[in-house]
Write a protein that holds these residues in place. Structure first.
Motif, short mmCIF file in Angstrom:
data_model
loop_
_atom_site.label_atom_id
_atom_site.label_comp_id
_atom_site.label_asym_id
_atom_site.label_seq_id
_atom_site.Cartn_x
_atom_site.Cartn_y
_atom_site.Cartn_z
N ARG A 1 -68.37 -12.66 78.05
CA ARG A 1 -67.20 -12.85 77.19
C ARG A 1 -66.49 -11.53 76.95
N ARG A 2 -67.27 -10.45 76.78
CA ARG A 2 -66.63 -9.13 76.64
C ARG A 2 -65.83 -8.79 77.89
N ARG A 3 -66.38 -9.09 79.06
CA ARG A 3 -65.69 -8.78 80.32
C ARG A 3 -64.36 -9.53 80.39
N PHE A 4 -64.37 -10.79 79.98
CA PHE A 4 -63.13 -11.57 80.01
C PHE A 4 -62.04 -10.92 79.17
N PHE A 5 -62.37 -10.59 77.92
CA PHE A 5 -61.36 -10.01 77.03
C PHE A 5 -60.99 -8.58 77.46
N ASP A 6 -61.95 -7.85 78.00
CA ASP A 6 -61.65 -6.50 78.49
C ASP A 6 -60.68 -6.55 79.67
N MET A 7 -60.88 -7.50 80.57
CA MET A 7 -59.98 -7.64 81.72
C MET A 7 -58.58 -8.02 81.28
N LEU A 8 -58.49 -8.95 80.34
CA LEU A 8 -57.18 -9.36 79.85
C LEU A 8 -56.46 -8.20 79.17
N LEU A 9 -57.15 -7.51 78.28
CA LEU A 9 -56.53 -6.38 77.60
C LEU A 9 -56.12 -5.28 78.57
N SER A 10 -56.91 -5.07 79.61
CA SER A 10 -56.57 -4.05 80.61
C SER A 10 -55.32 -4.42 81.38
N LYS A 11 -55.11 -5.71 81.60
CA LYS A 11 -53.93 -6.17 82.32
C LYS A 11 -52.65 -5.99 81.52
N ILE A 12 -52.75 -6.11 80.19
CA ILE A 12 -51.55 -6.04 79.37
C ILE A 12 -51.36 -4.67 78.72
N ASP A 13 -52.39 -3.82 78.76
CA ASP A 13 -52.31 -2.51 78.11
C ASP A 13 -53.16 -1.51 78.90
N ILE A 14 -52.50 -0.71 79.73
CA ILE A 14 -53.23 0.20 80.60
C ILE A 14 -53.98 1.26 79.80
N SER A 15 -53.50 1.57 78.58
CA SER A 15 -54.21 2.55 77.75
C SER A 15 -55.56 2.00 77.31
N TYR A 16 -55.67 0.68 77.18
CA TYR A 16 -56.96 0.07 76.85
C TYR A 16 -57.95 0.30 77.98
N LEU A 17 -57.51 0.11 79.21
CA LEU A 17 -58.38 0.34 80.36
C LEU A 17 -58.82 1.80 80.41
N SER A 18 -57.92 2.72 80.14
CA SER A 18 -58.28 4.15 80.14
C SER A 18 -59.32 4.44 79.06
N ASP A 19 -59.13 3.87 77.87
CA ASP A 19 -60.11 4.05 76.79
C ASP A 19 -61.46 3.45 77.17
#
Length: 354
Positions: free
Chosen positions: A127-145
């Motif tokens: 479930r964490r992976r699902f929300f992490d992937m979604l957030l990374s797609k809409i906010d590249i700064s989230y992926l960097s963090d």
């Protein structure tokens, strides 16, 4: 956003293949095992640089080969990924990209697969992976963090594995971990404000049941991460791992007030998984102001006939959708693009009808 062309070399059972795609709905038809899922997986890989099957890249190389190459053209960009000897070579319009986050999400995709049941049935990391992937797609700064957080967490856990731990060393890693962890948790909370309502509405359409999503972080976001991290210091020394942070958060799905993982029927869990993906697609559309490419892999074979039609009504509004199925009898091919995959001596043979 649309994908116009796809070229594969040594990818799964496709030794070498090039194909053009049309707009709207494309049915990918063929018997089981001919490569329908592999085709959708390749499209998804261009957008996320990972398999929706959770496969390792070495397992995506054609049998007996040492590399694979996936290349595709979108509305305005060519993306190419060459994987060989454990390394990715990523190019955007012929220019090599060093950081994964610079290429992630250049092709926006949402994949609906049978593996999505793990979002409900699986452990918290699914479930964490699902929300992490979604957030990374809409906010590249989230992926960097997230990438930075995982690097710091790895170093902090390495320190905790030692027999002797100096407090000043631990403090150094804490000062890096805390702001990253707090930003990640805050963005997860913010996402759920709108996302929760989308999933509830889609799930009710698909199942007739009520849904609630509960997010359980390991620390109170309003108080911050530091206090809980310090409170668990001794326990961390015993277990040799970091016990506080977004890497240990959980999401719980309640259907009519009961834990879906424990009490929901298979049909309800499938409907919930599908509602989550639909909500992912709609969230991307709203936040990125672009429609993602939808990839549906055999999902109509897992829903009853009524839900098949509901499914098609919900996805047909998207500019480009790929639907792979062996159940050709439940769909009309009139007025849609059709890709038929057959095999000849074990090699996929593709026929297009646009």
């Amino acid at each position: 956003m649309k994908i116009k062309t796809l070229s594969l070399k040594r990818f799964r059972n496709f030794k070498e293949m090039e194909i053009e795609f049309g707009d709207g709905l494309t049915l990918v038809l063929g018997k089981n095992g001919v490569g329908k899922t592999n085709l959708l997986e390749a499209i998804h890989y261009l957008g996320t640089l990972r398999s929706f099957r959770r496969a390792k890249e070495k397992d995506m190389v054609s049998f007996g080969e040492e590399f694979f190459e996936v290349k595709g053209k979108t509305d305005g960009l060519e993306i190419k990924v060459l994987w060989m000897a454990g390394k990715k070579n990523i190019e955007l319009d012929g220019k090599r990209i060093k950081k994964v986050e610079d290429a992630f999400g250049k092709l926006l995709t949402v994949a609906f697969t049978s593996h999505d049941l793990f979002l409900i049935d699986g452990p918290p990391q699914e479930r964490r992976r699902f929300f992490d992937m979604l957030l990374s797609k809409i906010d590249i700064s989230y992926l960097s963090d997230l990438i930075a957080y995982r690097k710091v967490l790895k170093q902090r856990n390495a320190l905790l594995s030692r027999e002797e731990i100096k407090e000043e060393e631990m403090n150094i890693w804490d000062e890096q971990l805390i702001p990253l962890g707090e930003r990640i948790v805050q963005k997860r909370r913010e996402l759920l404000k709108d996302f929760r309502e989308k999933v509830k509405n889609f799930f009710e359409v698909l199942s007739g049941k009520k849904l609630e999503i509960i997010y359980n972080p390991t620390f109170d976001p309003d108080k911050g991460m530091r206090g809980e991290l310090l409170a668990r210091r001794e326990a961390e020394r015993i277990y040799h791992t970091t016990l506080t942070g977004p890497h240990r958060d959980n999401y719980i799905f309640l259907v009519d007030g009961k834990d879906a993982k424990k009490f929901s029927s298979l049909g309800e869990r499938r409907a919930l998984a599908f509602a989550l993906r639909l909500s992912e697609a709609e969230t991307i559309r709203e936040k990125r102001d672009e429609y993602p490419v939808l990839l549906l892999d055999e999902v109509i074979g897992e829903l009853d006939r009524t839900r098949v039609y509901n499914t098609l009504k919900l996805v047909l509004s998207y500019p480009q959708t790929f639907l792979a199925t062996a159940r050709e009898e439940v769909l009309s091919t009139e007025g849609v693009n059709v890709i038929r995959i057959d095999t000849e001596d074990g090699t996929p043979v593709i026929e297009r009808s646009y």
